[in-house]
Write a protein that holds these residues in place. Structure first.
Motif, PDB file in Angstrom:
ATOM      1  N   THR A 230     -32.452  15.142 -13.163  1.00 41.49           N
ATOM      2  CA  THR A 230     -31.081  15.069 -12.637  1.00 41.49           C
ATOM      3  C   THR A 230     -31.078  14.742 -11.150  1.00 41.49           C
ATOM      4  O   THR A 230     -30.180  14.031 -10.670  1.00 41.49           O
ATOM      5  CB  THR A 230     -30.364  16.399 -12.890  1.00 41.49           C
ATOM      6  N   ARG A 231     -32.076  15.242 -10.424  1.00 45.93           N
ATOM      7  CA  ARG A 231     -32.140  14.917  -8.993  1.00 45.93           C
ATOM      8  C   ARG A 231     -32.387  13.436  -8.772  1.00 45.93           C
ATOM      9  O   ARG A 231     -31.758  12.804  -7.914  1.00 45.93           O
ATOM     10  CB  ARG A 231     -33.245  15.738  -8.336  1.00 45.93           C
ATOM     11  N   ARG A 232     -33.323  12.832  -9.565  1.00 46.28           N
ATOM     12  CA  ARG A 232     -33.607  11.403  -9.393  1.00 46.28           C
ATOM     13  C   ARG A 232     -32.400  10.558  -9.817  1.00 46.28           C
ATOM     14  O   ARG A 232     -32.120   9.514  -9.212  1.00 46.28           O
ATOM     15  CB  ARG A 232     -34.832  11.015 -10.206  1.00 46.28           C
ATOM     16  N   ILE A 233     -31.694  11.003 -10.866  1.00 42.66           N
ATOM     17  CA  ILE A 233     -30.500  10.262 -11.291  1.00 42.66           C
ATOM     18  C   ILE A 233     -29.427  10.344 -10.208  1.00 42.66           C
ATOM     19  O   ILE A 233     -28.732   9.355  -9.925  1.00 42.66           O
ATOM     20  CB  ILE A 233     -29.984  10.809 -12.631  1.00 42.66           C
ATOM     21  N   THR A 234     -29.288  11.512  -9.586  1.00 39.90           N
ATOM     22  CA  THR A 234     -28.338  11.641  -8.479  1.00 39.90           C
ATOM     23  C   THR A 234     -28.728  10.743  -7.314  1.00 39.90           C
ATOM     24  O   THR A 234     -27.877  10.089  -6.691  1.00 39.90           O
ATOM     25  CB  THR A 234     -28.279  13.108  -8.022  1.00 39.90           C
ATOM     26  N   THR A 235     -30.036  10.692  -7.018  1.00 37.03           N
ATOM     27  CA  THR A 235     -30.522   9.799  -5.954  1.00 37.03           C
ATOM     28  C   THR A 235     -30.211   8.344  -6.287  1.00 37.03           C
ATOM     29  O   THR A 235     -29.767   7.575  -5.416  1.00 37.03           O
ATOM     30  CB  THR A 235     -32.036   9.980  -5.776  1.00 37.03           C
ATOM     31  N   LEU A 236     -30.426   7.968  -7.543  1.00 34.78           N
ATOM     32  CA  LEU A 236     -30.136   6.598  -7.965  1.00 34.78           C
ATOM     33  C   LEU A 236     -28.647   6.290  -7.862  1.00 34.78           C
ATOM     34  O   LEU A 236     -28.254   5.212  -7.405  1.00 34.78           O
ATOM     35  CB  LEU A 236     -30.637   6.393  -9.394  1.00 34.78           C
ATOM     36  N   ALA A 237     -27.809   7.242  -8.286  1.00 33.08           N
ATOM     37  CA  ALA A 237     -26.359   7.036  -8.211  1.00 33.08           C
ATOM     38  C   ALA A 237     -25.904   6.898  -6.753  1.00 33.08           C
ATOM     39  O   ALA A 237     -25.065   6.041  -6.433  1.00 33.08           O
ATOM     40  CB  ALA A 237     -25.637   8.198  -8.890  1.00 33.08           C
ATOM     41  N   ASN A 238     -26.452   7.726  -5.871  1.00 31.50           N
ATOM     42  CA  ASN A 238     -26.082   7.634  -4.451  1.00 31.50           C
ATOM     43  C   ASN A 238     -26.537   6.305  -3.851  1.00 31.50           C
ATOM     44  O   ASN A 238     -25.814   5.691  -3.053  1.00 31.50           O
ATOM     45  CB  ASN A 238     -26.705   8.790  -3.679  1.00 31.50           C
ATOM     46  N   ALA A 239     -27.740   5.856  -4.245  1.00 32.29           N
ATOM     47  CA  ALA A 239     -28.230   4.572  -3.737  1.00 32.29           C
ATOM     48  C   ALA A 239     -27.344   3.434  -4.219  1.00 32.29           C
ATOM     49  O   ALA A 239     -27.025   2.503  -3.460  1.00 32.29           O
ATOM     50  CB  ALA A 239     -29.677   4.356  -4.178  1.00 32.29           C
ATOM     51  N   ALA A 240     -26.945   3.484  -5.495  1.00 27.66           N
ATOM     52  CA  ALA A 240     -26.059   2.441  -6.033  1.00 27.66           C
ATOM     53  C   ALA A 240     -24.712   2.447  -5.317  1.00 27.66           C
ATOM     54  O   ALA A 240     -24.130   1.388  -5.042  1.00 27.66           O
ATOM     55  CB  ALA A 240     -25.871   2.644  -7.537  1.00 27.66           C
ATOM     56  N   THR A 241     -24.199   3.643  -5.002  1.00 37.50           N
ATOM     57  CA  THR A 241     -22.923   3.731  -4.284  1.00 37.50           C
ATOM     58  C   THR A 241     -23.040   3.142  -2.881  1.00 37.50           C
ATOM     59  O   THR A 241     -22.150   2.385  -2.440  1.00 37.50           O
ATOM     60  CB  THR A 241     -22.482   5.208  -4.205  1.00 37.50           C
ATOM     61  N   ARG A 242     -24.120   3.474  -2.176  1.00 35.68           N
ATOM     62  CA  ARG A 242     -24.308   2.906  -0.829  1.00 35.68           C
ATOM     63  C   ARG A 242     -24.463   1.402  -0.891  1.00 35.68           C
ATOM     64  O   ARG A 242     -23.936   0.667  -0.039  1.00 35.68           O
ATOM     65  CB  ARG A 242     -25.543   3.541  -0.171  1.00 35.68           C
ATOM     66  N   PHE A 243     -25.202   0.925  -1.903  1.00 32.86           N
ATOM     67  CA  PHE A 243     -25.394  -0.519  -2.035  1.00 32.86           C
ATOM     68  C   PHE A 243     -24.066  -1.215  -2.315  1.00 32.86           C
ATOM     69  O   PHE A 243     -23.795  -2.300  -1.789  1.00 32.86           O
ATOM     70  CB  PHE A 243     -26.388  -0.799  -3.161  1.00 32.86           C
ATOM     71  N   ALA A 244     -23.221  -0.579  -3.150  1.00 38.74           N
ATOM     72  CA  ALA A 244     -21.923  -1.175  -3.470  1.00 38.74           C
ATOM     73  C   ALA A 244     -21.001  -1.205  -2.257  1.00 38.74           C
ATOM     74  O   ALA A 244     -20.101  -2.055  -2.174  1.00 38.74           O
ATOM     75  CB  ALA A 244     -21.264  -0.398  -4.610  1.00 38.74           C
ATOM     76  N   LYS A 245     -21.214  -0.297  -1.303  1.00 37.43           N
ATOM     77  CA  LYS A 245     -20.373  -0.274  -0.099  1.00 37.43           C
ATOM     78  C   LYS A 245     -20.853  -1.241   0.975  1.00 37.43           C
ATOM     79  O   LYS A 245     -20.285  -1.276   2.067  1.00 37.43           O
ATOM     80  CB  LYS A 245     -20.347   1.154   0.477  1.00 37.43           C
ATOM     81  N   GLY A 246     -21.882  -2.015   0.669  1.00 35.26           N
ATOM     82  CA  GLY A 246     -22.314  -3.047   1.608  1.00 35.26           C
ATOM     83  C   GLY A 246     -23.607  -2.757   2.325  1.00 35.26           C
ATOM     84  O   GLY A 246     -24.074  -3.605   3.105  1.00 35.26           O
TER      85      GLY A 246
END
Length: 420
Positions: free
Chosen positions: A155-171
Motif C-alpha cells: 500500500t505504501r508503494r501504491i501510494t507513492t506511485l499515485a502521488n508520483a502520477a499526480t505530480r506528473f499530471a500537474k506538470g
C-alpha cells in the motif's frame, strides 16, 4: 508481483500454523484433564468400598453415599449395556470405559465383586465449548492481522506511485519513482518511469519540431513575400514570369518541408507493430541499393557481405533506414560508398561508410537527434530527419545506430546493430 504472491502464501501458511498452535494451547484446559482423573479415582474408590459389602447391600450403601456426599453415581446390571465382548472386558480394567449419550459423557466401571453390576458416573461438560465462538473470532482476527502485515509495504508503494502520477499530471515532468528491490511493484514502477521518459522525449521533440518549423519556414515565406511584392511592382511580363517561377519553387520547398515534418510527427505518434521476417542479407542489400541507382551519378557503391548471413527484422523499416543512410552518404561522398555486414557477439552489424568529410566527433551524438544540421552543411538539402528516423527504427528493433569514422575510406561510418 511474484514476490507478493510468495509473501502472501508464506504468511498465510505461517499464520495458520502459529495461530492453530496458540489457540489449541488456550483451548486445551489442564483442569479438565485433572477433573477427569479425579472422577476416575473417585469411581475407583467407590468400587473398592462397595466390594467389601455383600451384593444385596451394595445398592443401599451406594444410595447412602450418594445422599451423604451429594453424588450421582448409578448402579446397574451389566446386561443393560449393549456392548461387544472386547468392550465388556474393559469394564474390569482400571481406566474403565468412557461412553457417550445424548446428555454427554459418563464413566462406566465394574469389578467381579459387584456380581455382574457396574457403576456409572456422569462427567461434567467441557467448559471450553463455551469459548468456541471467542476462539474462532480470535483465529480469524489474528489471521487477518497477519495477512495485513505484508500488504503494508504494498500500500505504501501504491501510494507513492499515485502521488508520483499526480505530480506528473500537474506538470512536474521530472517526477520519477526511486526503485527499491524490496518493492512488490517494481515492474509497475519501471513502467511508470519509462512512460515518463517517453512523454518527456515526445514533448521535447514536438517542441523542437515546432521551433524548427517556425524557424525554417521563415525563409520561404520571406521569399514569397518578396516575390509577390516584386510581381506587383513589375510591369515587365518576362520579369513577372521569372518571379512567379521562383515563387513556385519556394512553395515546393515549403510543401516538401511540411511533408517531412508532418511525416516525422506522425511517425512519433504511431504505435508501430513490426512484422519480422527472415531473408538472405546479401540479395536484400543489393535490392535496397538498386532503388538508389538514379541518384548515384559517378559514386560507386560496393557491397561486402557473406552469402551465408541472414537478417531477421522488419524488412520494410530496415530498408527505409538503410536508404536514409545511403542518401545521406551520397550527399557527402566523393567517389565511393562501401556497405559491409558481419556478426559479432550474437549481433548483426550492417556498416555504411563513405569517403566524404565525415562527422566531427563532437557532433556524432547530435546528428541522431531530429532537426539537427551541422553548421558546415546547412546549405545542403534536408531537414535533419533522416538519421533521426534511422535511430528510432533501430530502437524499435531493440538495436542501436552507431556513428563513427571509416578507417579505410576516411569518411563517416554508420553502423546498424541488430540482435540476431
Amino acid at each position: 508481483m511474484k514476490k507478493l504472491y510468495l509473501s502472501l502464501l508464506a504468511t498465510a501458511l505461517l499464520s495458520v500454523v502459529l495461530l492453530s498452535w496458540l489457540i489449541d494451547g488456550i483451548a486445551s484446559n489442564n483442569d479438565e484433564h485433572n477433573d477427569f482423573n479425579q472422577q476416575q479415582a473417585l469411581l475407583s474408590g467407590m468400587l473398592s468400598y462397595l466390594a467389601s459389602y455383600p451384593a444385596e447391600q451394595q445398592r443401599q450403601q451406594l444410595a447412602t453415599l450418594n445422599s451423604h456426599f451429594n453424588l450421582n453415581i448409578g448402579y446397574a446390571a451389566n446386561s443393560d449395556l449393549a456392548l461387544p465382548s472386547p468392550l465388556r472386558q474393559q469394564l474390569y480394567q482400571e481406566q474403565g470405559l468412557t461412553l457417550a449419550d445424548e446428555e454427554g459423557l459418563y464413566l462406566v466401571r465394574s469389578t467381579p465383586q459387584l456380581a455382574d453390576h457396574h457403576l456409572t458416573m456422569r462427567l461434567p461438560k467441557p467448559a471450553s465449548s463455551q469459548h468456541d465462538l471467542l476462539l474462532t473470532v480470535l483465529f480469524y482476527c489474528g489471521f487477518s492481522l497477519c495477512m495485513w502485515l505484508p500488504l503494508i509495504p504494498l500500500t505504501r508503494r501504491i501510494t507513492t506511485l499515485a502521488n508520483a502520477a499526480t505530480r506528473f499530471a500537474k506538470g512536474k515532468l521530472d517526477t520519477r519513482i526511486a526503485s527499491s528491490r524490496f518493492s512488490y511493484t517494481q515492474q509497475l514502477e519501471r513502467s511508470f518511469n519509462s512512460m515518463a521518459e517517453q512523454i518527456n522525449a515526445l514533448l521535447a521533440e514536438n517542441k523542437l519540431m515546432a521551433s524548427s518549423l517556425s524557424h525554417d519556414i521563415r525563409t520561404p515565406i520571406a521569399c514569397l513575400r518578396f516575390g509577390l511584392d516584386a510581381v506587383m511592382d513589375s510591369e515587365d511580363e518576362q520579369s513577372k514570369q521569372a518571379y512567379l517561377t521562383r515563387m513556385e519553387k519556394d512553395l515546393d520547398t515549403m510543401e516538401s518541408m511540411l511533408k517531412s515534418y508532418l511525416s516525422f510527427a506522425a511517425l512519433q505518434q504511431q504505435n508501430i507493430e513490426l512484422n519480422y521476417s527472415r531473408a538472405e542479407l546479401s540479395p536484400y542489400l543489393q535490392e535496397v541499393g538498386e532503388q538508389l541507382l538514379p541518384q548515384l551519378g559517378c559514386i560507386q557503391v560496393h557491397i561486402d557481405c557473406s552469402h551465408q548471413l541472414m537478417v531477421h527484422a522488419d524488412l520494410h523499416w530496415l530498408a527505409r533506414c538503410i536508404q536514409n543512410i545511403l542518401t545521406n552518404a551520397l550527399r557527402y561522398a566523393n567517389s565511393q560508398i562501401v556497405i559491409s555486414a558481419y556478426t559479432e557477439a550474437q549481433q548483426l552489424h550492417i556498416s555504411i561508410a563513405d569517403d566524404g568529410p565525415g562527422v566531427p566527433t563532437q557532433e556524432r551524438t547530435a546528428v541522431l537527434k531530429p532537426f539537427y544540421q551541422s553548421a558546415k552543411h546547412r546549405n545542403q538539402n534536408g531537414y535533419g530527419l533522416g538519421l533521426a528516423i534511422c535511430h528510432k527504427v533501430m530502437l524499435w528493433h531493440q538495436g542501436k545506430l552507431q556513428v563513427g569514422s571509416s578507417a579505410k575510406l576516411g569518411g563517416a561510418q554508420f553502423t546498424l546493430i541488430l540482435p540476431m
